[in-house]
Scaffold this active site. Structure first.
Site, PDB file in Angstrom:
ATOM      1  N   GLY A  12      98.916  70.538 -31.625  1.00 12.55           N
ATOM      2  CA  GLY A  12     100.303  70.944 -31.885  1.00 12.55           C
ATOM      3  C   GLY A  12     100.375  72.301 -32.557  1.00 12.55           C
ATOM      4  N   ALA A  13      99.630  73.263 -31.996  1.00 13.88           N
ATOM      5  CA  ALA A  13      99.534  74.581 -32.649  1.00 13.88           C
ATOM      6  C   ALA A  13     100.487  75.601 -32.037  1.00 13.88           C
ATOM      7  CB  ALA A  13      98.100  75.097 -32.577  1.00 13.88           C
ATOM      8  N   SER A  14     101.360  75.166 -31.147  1.00 18.30           N
ATOM      9  CA  SER A  14     102.270  76.120 -30.513  1.00 18.30           C
ATOM     10  C   SER A  14     103.379  76.571 -31.454  1.00 18.30           C
ATOM     11  CB  SER A  14     102.881  75.499 -29.248  1.00 18.30           C
ATOM     12  OG  SER A  14     103.341  74.190 -29.502  1.00 18.30           O
ATOM     13  N   ASP A  63      98.215  66.224 -23.925  1.00 16.73           N
ATOM     14  CA  ASP A  63      99.039  65.272 -24.667  1.00 16.73           C
ATOM     15  C   ASP A  63      98.107  64.420 -25.521  1.00 16.73           C
ATOM     16  OD1 ASP A  63     100.535  63.126 -25.523  1.00 16.73           O
ATOM     17  OD2 ASP A  63     101.493  62.756 -23.586  1.00 16.73           O
ATOM     18  N   VAL A  64      98.222  64.534 -26.836  1.00 15.00           N
ATOM     19  CA  VAL A  64      97.261  63.827 -27.695  1.00 15.00           C
ATOM     20  C   VAL A  64      97.382  62.311 -27.604  1.00 15.00           C
ATOM     21  CG1 VAL A  64      96.994  65.729 -29.350  1.00 15.00           C
ATOM     22  CG2 VAL A  64      98.741  63.951 -29.777  1.00 15.00           C
ATOM     23  N   SER A 142     102.535  62.847 -44.249  1.00 15.85           N
ATOM     24  CA  SER A 142     103.861  63.249 -44.752  1.00 15.85           C
ATOM     25  C   SER A 142     104.119  62.523 -46.072  1.00 15.85           C
ATOM     26  CB  SER A 142     104.936  62.859 -43.740  1.00 15.85           C
ATOM     27  OG  SER A 142     106.215  62.957 -44.324  1.00 15.85           O
ATOM     28  N   TYR A 155     108.198  56.654 -38.109  1.00 20.48           N
ATOM     29  CA  TYR A 155     107.463  57.844 -38.564  1.00 20.48           C
ATOM     30  C   TYR A 155     106.682  57.538 -39.854  1.00 20.48           C
ATOM     31  CZ  TYR A 155     106.989  62.827 -39.904  1.00 20.48           C
ATOM     32  OH  TYR A 155     106.525  64.066 -40.272  1.00 20.48           O
ATOM     33  N   ALA A 157     105.658  54.641 -40.911  1.00 21.03           N
ATOM     34  CA  ALA A 157     104.558  53.712 -40.619  1.00 21.03           C
ATOM     35  C   ALA A 157     103.383  54.463 -39.986  1.00 21.03           C
ATOM     36  CB  ALA A 157     105.044  52.609 -39.686  1.00 21.03           C
ATOM     37  N   ALA A 158     103.694  55.378 -39.062  1.00 21.42           N
ATOM     38  CA  ALA A 158     102.624  56.155 -38.416  1.00 21.42           C
ATOM     39  C   ALA A 158     101.914  57.043 -39.438  1.00 21.42           C
ATOM     40  CB  ALA A 158     103.195  57.002 -37.286  1.00 21.42           C
TER      41      ALA A 158
HETATM   42  P1  NAP Z   1     107.240  71.025 -34.819  1.00 21.48           P
HETATM   43  O1  NAP Z   1     107.669  72.363 -35.249  1.00 21.48           O
HETATM   44  O2  NAP Z   1     108.200  70.115 -34.142  1.00 21.48           O
HETATM   45  O3  NAP Z   1     105.939  71.200 -33.876  1.00 21.48           O
HETATM   46  C1  NAP Z   1     105.310  70.063 -33.351  1.00 21.48           C
HETATM   47  C2  NAP Z   1     104.053  70.471 -32.637  1.00 21.48           C
HETATM   48  O4  NAP Z   1     103.409  69.291 -32.137  1.00 21.48           O
HETATM   49  C3  NAP Z   1     104.323  71.358 -31.438  1.00 21.48           C
HETATM   50  O5  NAP Z   1     103.285  72.306 -31.352  1.00 21.48           O
HETATM   51  C4  NAP Z   1     104.259  70.389 -30.273  1.00 21.48           C
HETATM   52  O6  NAP Z   1     103.872  70.977 -29.056  1.00 21.48           O
HETATM   53  C5  NAP Z   1     103.172  69.454 -30.756  1.00 21.48           C
HETATM   54  N1  NAP Z   1     103.197  68.162 -30.073  1.00 21.48           N
HETATM   55  C6  NAP Z   1     104.179  67.238 -30.067  1.00 21.48           C
HETATM   56  N2  NAP Z   1     103.811  66.167 -29.322  1.00 21.48           N
HETATM   57  C7  NAP Z   1     102.576  66.436 -28.865  1.00 21.48           C
HETATM   58  C8  NAP Z   1     101.651  65.737 -28.046  1.00 21.48           C
HETATM   59  N3  NAP Z   1     101.937  64.524 -27.554  1.00 21.48           N
HETATM   60  N4  NAP Z   1     100.458  66.309 -27.758  1.00 21.48           N
HETATM   61  C9  NAP Z   1     100.163  67.541 -28.236  1.00 21.48           C
HETATM   62  N5  NAP Z   1     100.980  68.246 -29.036  1.00 21.48           N
HETATM   63  C10 NAP Z   1     102.168  67.704 -29.328  1.00 21.48           C
HETATM   64  O7  NAP Z   1     106.680  70.165 -36.044  1.00 21.48           O
HETATM   65  P2  NAP Z   1     106.156  70.619 -37.493  1.00 21.48           P
HETATM   66  O8  NAP Z   1     107.287  70.501 -38.434  1.00 21.48           O
HETATM   67  O9  NAP Z   1     105.373  71.866 -37.403  1.00 21.48           O
HETATM   68  O10 NAP Z   1     105.193  69.394 -37.814  1.00 21.48           O
HETATM   69  C11 NAP Z   1     103.786  69.463 -37.659  1.00 21.48           C
HETATM   70  C12 NAP Z   1     103.185  68.221 -38.290  1.00 21.48           C
HETATM   71  O11 NAP Z   1     103.551  68.171 -39.664  1.00 21.48           O
HETATM   72  C13 NAP Z   1     103.688  66.915 -37.669  1.00 21.48           C
HETATM   73  O12 NAP Z   1     102.649  65.983 -37.640  1.00 21.48           O
HETATM   74  C14 NAP Z   1     104.756  66.479 -38.634  1.00 21.48           C
HETATM   75  O13 NAP Z   1     104.974  65.091 -38.577  1.00 21.48           O
HETATM   76  C15 NAP Z   1     104.163  66.922 -39.947  1.00 21.48           C
HETATM   77  N6  NAP Z   1     105.123  67.077 -41.035  1.00 21.48           N
HETATM   78  C16 NAP Z   1     106.163  67.970 -40.919  1.00 21.48           C
HETATM   79  C17 NAP Z   1     107.068  68.076 -41.973  1.00 21.48           C
HETATM   80  C18 NAP Z   1     108.226  69.028 -41.939  1.00 21.48           C
HETATM   81  O14 NAP Z   1     109.056  68.973 -42.859  1.00 21.48           O
HETATM   82  N7  NAP Z   1     108.346  69.897 -40.953  1.00 21.48           N
HETATM   83  C19 NAP Z   1     106.911  67.282 -43.117  1.00 21.48           C
HETATM   84  C20 NAP Z   1     105.866  66.403 -43.180  1.00 21.48           C
HETATM   85  C21 NAP Z   1     104.970  66.306 -42.140  1.00 21.48           C
HETATM   86  P3  NAP Z   1     104.979  71.620 -28.045  1.00 21.48           P
HETATM   87  O15 NAP Z   1     105.469  72.864 -28.720  1.00 21.48           O
HETATM   88  O16 NAP Z   1     104.199  71.928 -26.824  1.00 21.48           O
HETATM   89  O17 NAP Z   1     106.035  70.587 -27.893  1.00 21.48           O
END
Ligand code: NAP
Length: 247
Positions: A12-14, A63-64, A142, A155, A157-158
């Site tokens: 998910g590095a995009s 897709d992970v 999280s 979320y 629970a995961a």
């Molecule tokens: P985000 O901006 O929505 O980005 C999510 C990333 O995950 C995107 O690169 C997306 O790829 C990728 N992704 C989603 N489903 C995928 C799959 N099945 N296989 C491969 N890649 C997948 O989210 P974020 O806020 O950066 O969150 C990153 C992580 O931090 C997540 O695990 C999230 O639960 C955790 N987190 C975030 C927050 C917050 O406040 N933002 C807080 C706590 C924890 P595409 O771009 O290709 O869709």
């Protein structure tokens, strides 16, 4: 903190936190595998940022939640680099709803990406890490895993499952010099949290002692520390990066 020559896979590095982790590891001289699900252009943008630090970037769509796609991805990484030193299980999604209205498919989607995805990726990298007798696995959990959150039972629970997974792997593979840790972010400004109303954001902000919402770089700094040599005696730990929100 230098990661010269190391190879890091960031799922998910995009976008968002994953992009920031990829760029931060590149800044520390690691070659980075930029995984994504659907945002090809955004993944290429991350890769360009990574290459800007003079290291290699390999962009792989996978897709992970699908073990076969994950296995193919790790195979490609091994063909290209011959090693995997660092895995950051960052890919994640939300499908929020109160439990009576939560559809089974939303429960499953969140479990399959956020928790099973980490299982797929860790399983696939363990063989090369065991062979090398070293490795770093960092799971992005999280604060919701620790405190719960209304409307996010799937979320939470995961993400709580990820913490149990982290500690179990830490015990299984500590003797092989593989550390496994989790980072638990609080509220971080990314696409995932962009839909919150200004009122909800203000309410959240009032619970953060440091008086600001987080940015992806806050999380990436903790990941980079755990990925480095200096964190070699830390395993099974959860670093909370939330400005003090959940204490
Ligand atoms: P985000 O901006 O929505 O980005 C999510 C990333 O995950 C995107 O690169 C997306 O790829 C990728 N992704 C989603 N489903 C995928 C799959 N099945 N296989 C491969 N890649 C997948 O989210 P974020 O806020 O950066 O969150 C990153 C992580 O931090 C997540 O695990 C999230 O639960 C955790 N987190 C975030 C927050 C917050 O406040 N933002 C807080 C706590 C924890 P595409 O771009 O290709 O869709």
């Amino acid at each position: 903190m230098n990661l010269g020559g190391k190879v890091a896979v960031v799922t998910g590095a995009s976008r968002g936190i994953g992009r920031s982790v990829a760029v931060t590891l590149a800044e520390l001289d690691a070659h980075v595998v930029v995984n994504y699900a659907g945002s090809a252009d955004a993944a290429e943008e991350t890769a360009a940022l990574v290459r800007g630090f003079g290291v290699q970037a390999l962009v792989i769509q996978a897709d992970v939640s699908d073990q076969e796609q994950v296995n193919n991805m790790m195979q490609k990484v091994l063909q290209e680099f011959g090693r995997i030193d660092i895995l950051v299980n960052n890919a994640g999604i939300t499908r929020d709803n109160l439990l009576p209205r939560m559809r089974e498919q939303d429960w499953d989607a969140v479990m399959n990406t956020n928790l099973k995805g980490a299982y797929h990726c860790a399983k696939a990298v363990l063989r090369p890490m065991l062979k090398a007798r070293r490795g770093r696995i960092i799971n992005i959990s999280s604060v919701v895993a620790l405190a719960g959150n209304s409307g996010q039972s799937n979320y939470a629970a995961a993400k709580a499952g990820l913490i149990g997974f982290t500690k179990s792997l830490a015990k299984e593979f500590g003797s092989r010099n593989i550390t496994v840790n989790a980072v638990a972010p609080g509220y971080i400004a990314t696409d995932m949290t962009a839909d919150l109303s200004d009122e909800s954001k203000a309410q959240l902000l009032s619970t953060v002692p440091l008086g600001r919402l987080g940015v992806p770089e806050d999380v990436a700094a903790a990941v980079a520390f755990l990925a480095g040599e200096r964190a070699g005696y830390i395993t099974g730990h959860v670093i909370v990066v939330d400005g003090g929100m959940a204490m």
